[in-house]
Write a protein that holds these residues in place. Structure first.
Motif, PDB file in Angstrom:
ATOM      1  N   HIS A   1     -53.664 -65.249  44.046  1.00 41.50           N
ATOM      2  CA  HIS A   1     -52.809 -64.596  45.027  1.00 41.50           C
ATOM      3  C   HIS A   1     -53.666 -63.692  45.911  1.00 41.50           C
ATOM      4  CE1 HIS A   1     -50.249 -61.296  46.429  1.00 41.50           C
ATOM      5  NE2 HIS A   1     -49.294 -62.206  46.489  1.00 41.50           N
ATOM      6  N   ASP A   2     -53.642 -63.934  47.223  1.00 41.07           N
ATOM      7  CA  ASP A   2     -54.420 -63.140  48.162  1.00 41.07           C
ATOM      8  C   ASP A   2     -53.779 -61.774  48.364  1.00 41.07           C
ATOM      9  OD1 ASP A   2     -56.205 -65.208  48.553  1.00 41.07           O
ATOM     10  OD2 ASP A   2     -55.044 -66.062  50.209  1.00 41.07           O
ATOM     11  N   LYS A   3     -54.644 -60.776  48.575  1.00 46.72           N
ATOM     12  CA  LYS A   3     -54.144 -59.420  48.810  1.00 46.72           C
ATOM     13  C   LYS A   3     -53.739 -59.194  50.260  1.00 46.72           C
ATOM     14  CE  LYS A   3     -56.532 -57.155  45.021  1.00 46.72           C
ATOM     15  NZ  LYS A   3     -57.343 -56.003  44.632  1.00 46.72           N
ATOM     16  N   VAL A   4     -54.244 -60.029  51.165  1.00 47.23           N
ATOM     17  CA  VAL A   4     -53.861 -59.983  52.581  1.00 47.23           C
ATOM     18  C   VAL A   4     -53.549 -61.409  53.026  1.00 47.23           C
ATOM     19  CG1 VAL A   4     -55.230 -57.926  53.125  1.00 47.23           C
ATOM     20  CG2 VAL A   4     -56.242 -60.170  53.397  1.00 47.23           C
ATOM     21  N   PRO A   5     -52.728 -61.575  54.062  1.00 50.56           N
ATOM     22  CA  PRO A   5     -52.413 -62.936  54.506  1.00 50.56           C
ATOM     23  C   PRO A   5     -53.655 -63.633  55.066  1.00 50.56           C
ATOM     24  CG  PRO A   5     -51.356 -61.296  55.925  1.00 50.56           C
ATOM     25  CD  PRO A   5     -52.036 -60.552  54.827  1.00 50.56           C
ATOM     26  N   ALA A   6     -53.685 -64.932  54.914  1.00 47.78           N
ATOM     27  CA  ALA A   6     -54.775 -65.730  55.470  1.00 47.78           C
ATOM     28  C   ALA A   6     -54.703 -65.693  56.999  1.00 47.78           C
ATOM     29  CB  ALA A   6     -54.668 -67.165  54.962  1.00 47.78           C
ATOM     30  N   HIS A   7     -55.817 -65.978  57.628  1.00 52.39           N
ATOM     31  CA  HIS A   7     -55.957 -65.928  59.084  1.00 52.39           C
ATOM     32  C   HIS A   7     -54.830 -66.676  59.803  1.00 52.39           C
ATOM     33  CE1 HIS A   7     -57.634 -67.554  62.893  1.00 52.39           C
ATOM     34  NE2 HIS A   7     -58.104 -66.331  63.025  1.00 52.39           N
ATOM     35  N   ASP A   8     -54.663 -67.967  59.512  1.00 49.02           N
ATOM     36  CA  ASP A   8     -53.660 -68.774  60.219  1.00 49.02           C
ATOM     37  C   ASP A   8     -52.246 -68.282  59.937  1.00 49.02           C
ATOM     38  OD1 ASP A   8     -55.714 -70.246  61.274  1.00 49.02           O
ATOM     39  OD2 ASP A   8     -55.422 -71.980  59.960  1.00 49.02           O
ATOM     40  N   GLU A   9     -51.982 -67.919  58.699  1.00 47.34           N
ATOM     41  CA  GLU A   9     -50.654 -67.402  58.326  1.00 47.34           C
ATOM     42  C   GLU A   9     -50.355 -66.110  59.082  1.00 47.34           C
ATOM     43  OE1 GLU A   9     -48.520 -65.329  54.451  1.00 47.34           O
ATOM     44  OE2 GLU A   9     -50.343 -66.503  54.153  1.00 47.34           O
ATOM     45  N   PHE A  10     -51.341 -65.227  59.157  1.00 52.20           N
ATOM     46  CA  PHE A  10     -51.170 -63.961  59.868  1.00 52.20           C
ATOM     47  C   PHE A  10     -50.853 -64.205  61.343  1.00 52.20           C
ATOM     48  CE2 PHE A  10     -53.119 -60.605  62.501  1.00 52.20           C
ATOM     49  CZ  PHE A  10     -52.269 -59.562  62.167  1.00 52.20           C
ATOM     50  N   LEU A  11     -51.610 -65.088  61.989  1.00 46.29           N
ATOM     51  CA  LEU A  11     -51.396 -65.331  63.412  1.00 46.29           C
ATOM     52  C   LEU A  11     -50.067 -66.039  63.681  1.00 46.29           C
ATOM     53  CD1 LEU A  11     -54.978 -66.205  64.650  1.00 46.29           C
ATOM     54  CD2 LEU A  11     -53.710 -64.057  64.912  1.00 46.29           C
TER      55      LEU A  11
ATOM     56  N   ASP B   1     -51.929 -51.538  47.840  1.00 47.14           N
ATOM     57  CA  ASP B   1     -51.889 -51.485  46.383  1.00 47.14           C
ATOM     58  C   ASP B   1     -53.147 -52.180  45.880  1.00 47.14           C
ATOM     59  OD1 ASP B   1     -51.300 -52.929  43.732  1.00 47.14           O
ATOM     60  OD2 ASP B   1     -49.649 -51.479  43.855  1.00 47.14           O
ATOM     61  N   GLU B   2     -53.942 -51.491  45.077  1.00 53.22           N
ATOM     62  CA  GLU B   2     -55.221 -52.048  44.612  1.00 53.22           C
ATOM     63  C   GLU B   2     -55.054 -53.387  43.905  1.00 53.22           C
ATOM     64  OE1 GLU B   2     -58.452 -51.526  44.998  1.00 53.22           O
ATOM     65  OE2 GLU B   2     -57.920 -49.969  46.426  1.00 53.22           O
ATOM     66  N   ASP B   3     -53.958 -53.565  43.178  1.00 55.62           N
ATOM     67  CA  ASP B   3     -53.747 -54.807  42.430  1.00 55.62           C
ATOM     68  C   ASP B   3     -53.100 -55.896  43.272  1.00 55.62           C
ATOM     69  OD1 ASP B   3     -54.793 -53.704  40.065  1.00 55.62           O
ATOM     70  OD2 ASP B   3     -52.862 -52.763  39.621  1.00 55.62           O
ATOM     71  N   LYS B   4     -52.118 -55.523  44.080  1.00 55.43           N
ATOM     72  CA  LYS B   4     -51.333 -56.519  44.822  1.00 55.43           C
ATOM     73  C   LYS B   4     -51.728 -56.642  46.287  1.00 55.43           C
ATOM     74  CE  LYS B   4     -47.409 -55.926  41.779  1.00 55.43           C
ATOM     75  NZ  LYS B   4     -46.097 -55.372  41.592  1.00 55.43           N
ATOM     76  N   GLY B   5     -52.432 -55.654  46.822  1.00 53.82           N
ATOM     77  CA  GLY B   5     -52.846 -55.696  48.226  1.00 53.82           C
ATOM     78  C   GLY B   5     -51.792 -55.111  49.138  1.00 53.82           C
ATOM     79  N   VAL B   6     -51.536 -55.820  50.233  1.00 54.76           N
ATOM     80  CA  VAL B   6     -50.575 -55.369  51.237  1.00 54.76           C
ATOM     81  C   VAL B   6     -49.189 -55.317  50.619  1.00 54.76           C
ATOM     82  CG1 VAL B   6     -49.425 -56.085  53.371  1.00 54.76           C
ATOM     83  CG2 VAL B   6     -51.906 -56.245  53.189  1.00 54.76           C
ATOM     84  N   LYS B   7     -48.474 -54.195  50.873  1.00 52.35           N
ATOM     85  CA  LYS B   7     -47.111 -54.058  50.339  1.00 52.35           C
ATOM     86  C   LYS B   7     -46.079 -54.544  51.354  1.00 52.35           C
ATOM     87  CE  LYS B   7     -47.487 -50.305  47.012  1.00 52.35           C
ATOM     88  NZ  LYS B   7     -46.972 -48.977  46.688  1.00 52.35           N
ATOM     89  N   GLN B   8     -45.910 -53.810  52.459  1.00 53.38           N
ATOM     90  CA  GLN B   8     -44.892 -54.150  53.468  1.00 53.38           C
ATOM     91  C   GLN B   8     -45.432 -53.808  54.848  1.00 53.38           C
ATOM     92  OE1 GLN B   8     -41.675 -55.531  53.210  1.00 53.38           O
ATOM     93  NE2 GLN B   8     -41.852 -55.526  55.427  1.00 53.38           N
ATOM     94  N   TRP B   9     -45.581 -54.818  55.699  1.00 57.19           N
ATOM     95  CA  TRP B   9     -46.070 -54.574  57.047  1.00 57.19           C
ATOM     96  C   TRP B   9     -45.027 -53.814  57.860  1.00 57.19           C
ATOM     97  CZ3 TRP B   9     -50.944 -55.082  57.750  1.00 57.19           C
ATOM     98  CH2 TRP B   9     -51.671 -56.121  57.197  1.00 57.19           C
ATOM     99  N   LYS B  10     -45.514 -52.871  58.647  1.00 57.68           N
ATOM    100  CA  LYS B  10     -44.702 -52.176  59.651  1.00 57.68           C
ATOM    101  C   LYS B  10     -45.503 -52.195  60.949  1.00 57.68           C
ATOM    102  CE  LYS B  10     -41.422 -49.934  57.094  1.00 57.68           C
ATOM    103  NZ  LYS B  10     -40.051 -49.720  57.380  1.00 57.68           N
ATOM    104  N   ILE B  11     -44.813 -52.329  62.058  1.00 59.73           N
ATOM    105  CA  ILE B  11     -45.483 -52.331  63.359  1.00 59.73           C
ATOM    106  C   ILE B  11     -45.694 -50.878  63.774  1.00 59.73           C
ATOM    107  CG2 ILE B  11     -45.262 -52.950  65.794  1.00 59.73           C
ATOM    108  CD1 ILE B  11     -43.437 -55.297  64.756  1.00 59.73           C
ATOM    109  N   ASN B  12     -46.953 -50.529  64.083  1.00 60.49           N
ATOM    110  CA  ASN B  12     -47.213 -49.159  64.540  1.00 60.49           C
ATOM    111  C   ASN B  12     -47.620 -49.106  66.011  1.00 60.49           C
ATOM    112  OD1 ASN B  12     -49.937 -49.760  64.637  1.00 60.49           O
ATOM    113  ND2 ASN B  12     -50.507 -48.459  62.934  1.00 60.49           N
ATOM    114  N   PHE B  13     -47.733 -50.301  66.649  1.00 61.66           N
ATOM    115  CA  PHE B  13     -47.990 -50.351  68.092  1.00 61.66           C
ATOM    116  C   PHE B  13     -47.598 -51.731  68.602  1.00 61.66           C
ATOM    117  CE2 PHE B  13     -50.428 -51.585  71.784  1.00 61.66           C
ATOM    118  CZ  PHE B  13     -50.247 -50.507  72.626  1.00 61.66           C
TER     119      PHE B  13
END
Length: 145
Positions: A1-11, A122-134
């Motif tokens: 399980h990745d801690k951050v989304p993969a490049h293509d998934e993120f875009l 989160d050190e174990d799980k990575g990204v918790k919940q994305w929020k837009i800040n800009f």
């Protein structure tokens, strides 16, 4: 399980969020359903931006208050690993789009916009919940000091 989304998934997901938000800002009378997507600091600005489109919505048929997307290309424009003490992870996408408002089919626009996201880390799980800040025109990277 990745801690951050993969490049293509993120875009892909960033592009969906970007188009959805732009469409809602133009066409929705009420934006309260979007509040959870934004940081506490950004939300009042987004709400105000939506209100600014009220005049446009009154001038045009609701079916015409839509964005017609000709093309949108997305690129990663920033990535920031978590740093104490805030322990937040940052990621950004830059969009190069060709679009027009349905009520102005001949007014084709070429736009560049950024969306910057933040999340608690989160050190174990990575990204918790994305929020837009800009969300808006491109941001220049900070100057080297």
């Amino acid at each position: 399980h990745d801690k951050v989304p993969a490049h293509d998934e993120f875009l892909m997901s960033s592009t969906s969020v970007y188009k959805y938000l732009q469409s809602e800002l133009l066409g929705a009378d009420n934006l309260n359903h979007l509040e959870d997507l934004f940081t506490e600091d950004l939300w009042p600005i987004i709400r105000e931006t939506g209100s600014a489109y009220e005049k446009v919505r009154r001038m045009h048929d609701p079916d015409d208050c839509q964005i017609v997307w000709t093309s949108t290309r997305a690129f990663v424009c920033s990535l920031g690993p978590p740093e104490p003490p805030r322990n937040k992870f940052y990621a950004g996408a830059r969009f190069f789009s060709v679009m027009n408002m349905k009520y102005e089919p001949d007014n084709v626009r070429h736009v560049i916009d950024d969306i910057l996201f933040e999340s608690e880390w989160d050190e174990d799980k990575g990204v918790k919940q994305w929020k837009i800040n800009f969300i808006g025109g491109p941001i220049a990277p900070p100057a080297n000091q």
